[in-house]
Design an enzyme around this catalytic site. Structure first.
Site: not given
Length: 676
Positions: A27-29, A118, A430
């Site tokens: 439904e969102y799509d 944290k 090096c």
């Protein structure tokens, strides 16, 4: 369109923030596709907070600076004592004692605090205008970070419009981090596709947010958790009320946040967060304790670069047991040879660990770890794995003690001992050191060669184009362009940048050489004192120690660097191709009225950079400091100043705007000319 945007943003918040979806995905799509079609038909009417904007606007060429209107300060640290007698939470008791000493009689009988996990993510600041997201950036150095607005837009938990849409400008601060189950699913998918796993959630989050293309960010399981504010249009009386406001606006806030009355309740909350740490779906490395009252925070103020009213209380890193399979040796940029333990892979803090540092030969000798031993490891600072100790196995025959190699495993140069460290002195030839030295030499505080980073340096070394640092300045466009990641345009730009870098300042050159213990400040002081590279190179230990901040140990390191024959050859070649600008910092001819005075700078200056302003006052014997106190002589206020201007007004310290600052120097110049 308005109705769809509001409805979709509501459902997005319910799904990603509240974890309480009200409609199924299909439904969102369907609603989303309907909005897309309407916006395609009338693109000028599309709202800036539309969920379709989360797709991103394409890749950027580079990240831009993001200036924090109010500096993002660091917090003072405290630690739980893991072993030994005494109070494991002594740092929390000391924290409250400092607060009470500072508040004196104004302190309430019981102080209210807020305790929060944290979060171990990437610190971020988001800017909203009239409730609409307009920009966001990383913390950076606290004053300036990187603008990552394009990537923040595609993170579902970043609201594009605040639910109650407060008027005016506000900035919200938080952490962007991976959730661990999502991180593991992402890694499994990468493995299935034949791609390399990401090793560390925090570093991977930081790398993801710095991608230039938001397509690389979309779909990765990143979340933003809000925890504090920068700018606010109206004062909020307590921190917990601010967190409640964040939640009402549509931000995710941590459900473990707790208001605590008195330090005993704080300790209980801190201990509880640690007890559930291993069950959390995100990484933490401690708890943050903040005074709740805004009025008390104002009274407490700041010390150096940290607020007095907050403490980051760190937990001991998690530990696990595994077996040490072998020891190999890694050569770092500065030539230090570090023994590295290769381990039976083991998971620690949501990350699979197969290698750990053994630090140096003295540390390994003290712990007496050998190949085949069972060892206990931890992630130092929850990032770098290290071997803590060997676990006894009675009756098991152990292998022979290992020894540091006599020669560098990368270039074969005989190794030397420098304190507890074993070092390859072949600094510039090096191969293991060369790529790192190139990056350091090209860094912002050194020669500032744009386009020369870690990957480029490794390419040049592996392709044999750069065998010594001076070879950089012989690189040609036709050599660079065929290399992976380069093209004609980028190769041309790099060659032009190398050409510009052939003229530089002595201090930058010194810092870029990577002399042990010589940072930017020492490099600047050496340049001002000796004025030429030849004088620094030929200085004795006694002469070096006449420079402020250079002690016997540092002088010894500088002398050893210049005395190494291989270094001398490279330095001769470098000074033959690099022109060092004359140092024009004369000592004051007469005692300066500013000698010994302290200056604090806040906000941006238009006619001078911060470094140029500091140089001006240092030439006259004054110095720049980072915090305002009663001993501060002047606070120089530029555009968008921080709280230091308020501190100056409260303490009665003289405040100068940029015009006043420049006039001060004009007055001093006039006085000097008149002989006064």
């Amino acid at each position: 369109m308005d109705q769809l945007v509001d409805e979709l943003n509501l459902h997005n918040r319910l799904y990603h923030v509240a974890n309480a979806p009200e409609i199924p995905d299909w439904e969102y799509d369907a609603l989303y596709r309907e909005l897309e079609a309407l916006e395609a038909a009338d693109p000028d009417a599309a709202r800036p907070d539309s969920p379709t904007r989360r797709v991103g606007d394409g890749a950027l060429d580079a990240l831009s600076p993001f200036v924090h209107p109010i500096p993002m300060l660091s917090l003072q640290n405290g630690y739980r004592r893991e072993e030994g007698p005494g109070d494991p939470y002594v740092d929390l008791h000391d924290f409250e004692a400092r607060i009470r000493r500072h508040l004196a009689e104004d302190a309430p009988t019981e102080i209210d605090y807020v305790v929060e996990p944290k979060l171990d993510g990437l610190a971020m600041e988001l800017v909203y205008e009239d409730g609409v997201f307009v920009a966001g950036g990383t913390r950076g150095d606290g004053a300036t970070g990187e603008d990552v607005s394009h990537n923040l837009r595609v993170i579902p938990t970043v609201p594009l419009r605040l639910a109650s849409a407060p008027a005016g400008r506000l900035t919200v601060r938080g952490e962007v981090l991976f959730d661990l189950p999502g991180f593991e699913r992402m890694n499994a998918a990468r493995e299935a596709a034949g791609e390399r796993r990401f090793e560390n959630p925090r570093n991977s989050a930081a790398g993801t947010l710095r991608q230039l293309d938001p397509a690389m960010v979309r779909g990765r399981p990143l979340h933003l958790v809000a925890h504090s504010a920068g700018e606010l249009a109206e004062r909020v009386p307590t921190h917990h009320a601010l967190l409640e406001r964040f939640a009402a606006w549509g931000f995710r806030v941590n459900p473990l946040n707790r208001v605590c009355r008195g330090i005993d309740a704080v300790i209980e909350a801190v201990a509880h967060i640690e007890s559930v740490r291993s069950d959390l779906e995100y990484e933490i490395d401690g708890a943050v304790v903040k005074v709740d009252s805004a009025a008390l925070r104002d009274a407490l103020g700041f010390v150096t670069r940290s607020p007095r009213w907050a403490l980051a209380f760190k937990y001991p890193p998690p530990k696990v047991v595994t077996r040490l399979k072998s020891v190999l040796f890694s050569v770092g940029r500065t030539g230090v040879v570090t023994p590295v333990a290769f381990l039976l892979p083991v998971e620690i803090g949501g990350v699979t660990v197969a290698r750990a540092t053994l630090h140096n030969r003295e540390e390994v000798g003290r712990k007496d770890v050998r190949e085949g031993d069972r060892v206990r490891i931890q992630r130092a600072g929850d990032v770098i794995p290290q071997v803590i100790e060997r676990i006894e196995e009675p009756g098991r025959e152990r292998s022979d003690p290992w020894q540091m190699p006599a020669a560098c495993p990368s270039c074969g140069t005989p190794l030397i001992e420098r304190g507890p460290f074993t070092v390859c002195p072949n600094s510039f030839e090096c191969p293991a050191q060369l790529a790192g030295r190139i990056v350091h030499f090209a860094s912002r505080n050194a020669l500032d060669i744009e386009g020369l980073g870690d990957e480029s340096a490794k390419l040049f070394v592996s392709a044999g184009l750069v065998r010594h640092l001076p070879d950089l300045f012989a690189l040609r466009r036709e050599q660079i362009a065929p290399l992976e990641g380069f093209a004609e345009k980028s190769a041309t730009k790099l060659v032009e940048a190398l050409l510009r870098a052939r003229k530089t300042e002595l201090a930058r050159f010194l810092y870029g050489l990577g002399i042990p213990e010589v940072g930017t400040a020492v490099a600047r002081d050496l340049a001002r004192h000796f004025r030429t590279f030849e004088r620094i190179r030929g200085a004795s230990a006694e002469e070096l120690q006449t420079v402020p901040g250079v002690g016997p140990r540092m002088a010894e390191q500088i002398l050893a660097f210049f005395a190494e024959p291989q270094n001398s050859t490279v330095l001769d070649a470098l000074t033959a191709v690099i022109e060092l600008a004359a140092v024009t910092v004369p000592a004051p001819a007469a005692p300066s009225p500013l000698a010994g005075k302290k200056f604090v700078f806040t906000g941006g200056l238009e006619t001078l950079s911060r470094e140029q302003a500091k140089e001006r006052i240092e030439q006259l014997g004054a110095r720049a400091v980072s915090s305002v106190s009663k001993t501060t002589a002047y606070v120089v206020v530029g555009s968008e100043p921080g709280s230091k201007a308020d501190d100056a007004a409260r303490l009665g310290v003289r405040i100068l705007d940029e015009a006043g600052f420049l006039a001060l120097f004009a007055d001093l110049k006039t006085e000097g000319a008149a002989g006064t």
